[in-house]
Design an enzyme around this catalytic site. Sequence first.
Site, short mmCIF file in Angstrom:
data_model
loop_
_atom_site.label_atom_id
_atom_site.label_comp_id
_atom_site.label_asym_id
_atom_site.label_seq_id
_atom_site.Cartn_x
_atom_site.Cartn_y
_atom_site.Cartn_z
N ASP A 33 -3.09 -10.49 -2.37
CA ASP A 33 -3.66 -9.95 -1.13
C ASP A 33 -5.10 -9.50 -1.40
O ASP A 33 -5.43 -9.09 -2.51
CB ASP A 33 -2.82 -8.76 -0.67
CG ASP A 33 -3.20 -8.24 0.72
OD1 ASP A 33 -2.48 -8.55 1.68
OD2 ASP A 33 -4.21 -7.50 0.83
N HIS A 50 0.81 -1.23 0.00
CA HIS A 50 0.00 0.00 0.00
C HIS A 50 0.85 1.27 0.00
O HIS A 50 0.31 2.37 -0.13
CB HIS A 50 -0.93 0.04 1.22
CG HIS A 50 -1.97 -1.02 1.22
ND1 HIS A 50 -2.81 -1.24 0.15
CD2 HIS A 50 -2.32 -1.96 2.16
CE1 HIS A 50 -3.63 -2.26 0.44
NE2 HIS A 50 -3.34 -2.72 1.64
N HIS A 60 -6.63 -6.95 -0.45
CA HIS A 60 -6.72 -5.50 -0.69
C HIS A 60 -5.94 -5.13 -1.96
O HIS A 60 -4.94 -5.77 -2.28
CB HIS A 60 -6.16 -4.73 0.51
CG HIS A 60 -6.84 -5.03 1.80
ND1 HIS A 60 -6.34 -5.95 2.70
CD2 HIS A 60 -7.98 -4.55 2.34
CE1 HIS A 60 -7.15 -6.01 3.75
NE2 HIS A 60 -8.16 -5.18 3.56
N ASP A 92 -5.07 -12.56 3.40
CA ASP A 92 -6.31 -12.07 3.98
C ASP A 92 -7.54 -12.31 3.09
O ASP A 92 -8.64 -11.88 3.44
CB ASP A 92 -6.20 -10.59 4.37
CG ASP A 92 -5.41 -9.76 3.37
OD1 ASP A 92 -5.10 -10.28 2.29
OD2 ASP A 92 -5.11 -8.59 3.67
#
Length: 308
Positions: free
Chosen positions: A159, A122, A161, A243
């Site tokens: 991931d 991120h 996200h 996740d």
Amino acid sequence: MKTALLTHADCLGHVTPQGHPEQVARLEHILHALEGLDLKRVTAPLAADDDLLRVHPENHIRDIRSSRPSDGFAQIDGDTFMSPGSLDAAYRAAGAAVQAVDLVLGGEASNAFCAIRPPGHHAEAEKAMGFCLFGNAALAAKHALDYHGLKRVAVVDFDVHHGNGTQDLLWDEDRALVITSQQMPLWPGSGRPDETGAYDNVLNIPLAPGTGGAEMRSAYETQAFPRLRAFRPELVIISAGFDAHQDDPLANLNWSTGDFAWITAELCGIADEVCQGRILSTLEGGYDLNALAEATRAHVEELMKAAR
Ligand SMILES: [Zn+2]
């Protein structure tokens, strides 16, 4: 040759406030789960500022360095914190990713997994966010391109996200292909299919909440893998977040541990086809401690099966 495991005790020194999902116990559970595996265990070095400067401007590095608190916590953004040990942890995390490139390209390891935190995908060029300070996967890709002189490097981010940071850092890098799947809608909100990079070098694969293993496999088989094969990368870097697991508390995908083994084996198979199996993986998210440990072990075991 073996699979390398890169980590450092400093990554346990990055402490987050009580109740924060990106916690020290994540790495402790992973390291416990990997005990006893026949891995080439490597102590991660500190990254050099030159490694970071390939993707972050000097002022970002200066800001992160000056944000380190002498005690307690410094809040970097809504959910990103630094403790006194976070700076060294971030430099070890970035250093592990760079060293993994050197080991795999130098023929000292068949492939590699970096058990590191803070995660990186991120972190944008001038913005730490989403638990991330430096863009570990992107700076590893740049190291492979600029230092080792590779012509094409791919980053695959599974991931849950969106890897907005990796996308940002490699947006205008025509020697890199970024493939990222993510639950949508979900924080940080980016990752639509029309975000394609300056050179059509970014492939975003949004997945609806509730997406399970069968739909995920179909999406990768029809979208991600053909693009990856066609790009013919000389190195594949995985941003390995766990996740999307059905037990994860931060998101709503329904992947099983077996799905993480499957995607790892498939990516290793493509790496075998196109780049002599040269593949490495860096830890991103994953917040149910038991699911994280189990899925990470399955991931590393597939890397080990592919090692040659
Ligand atoms: Zn995540």
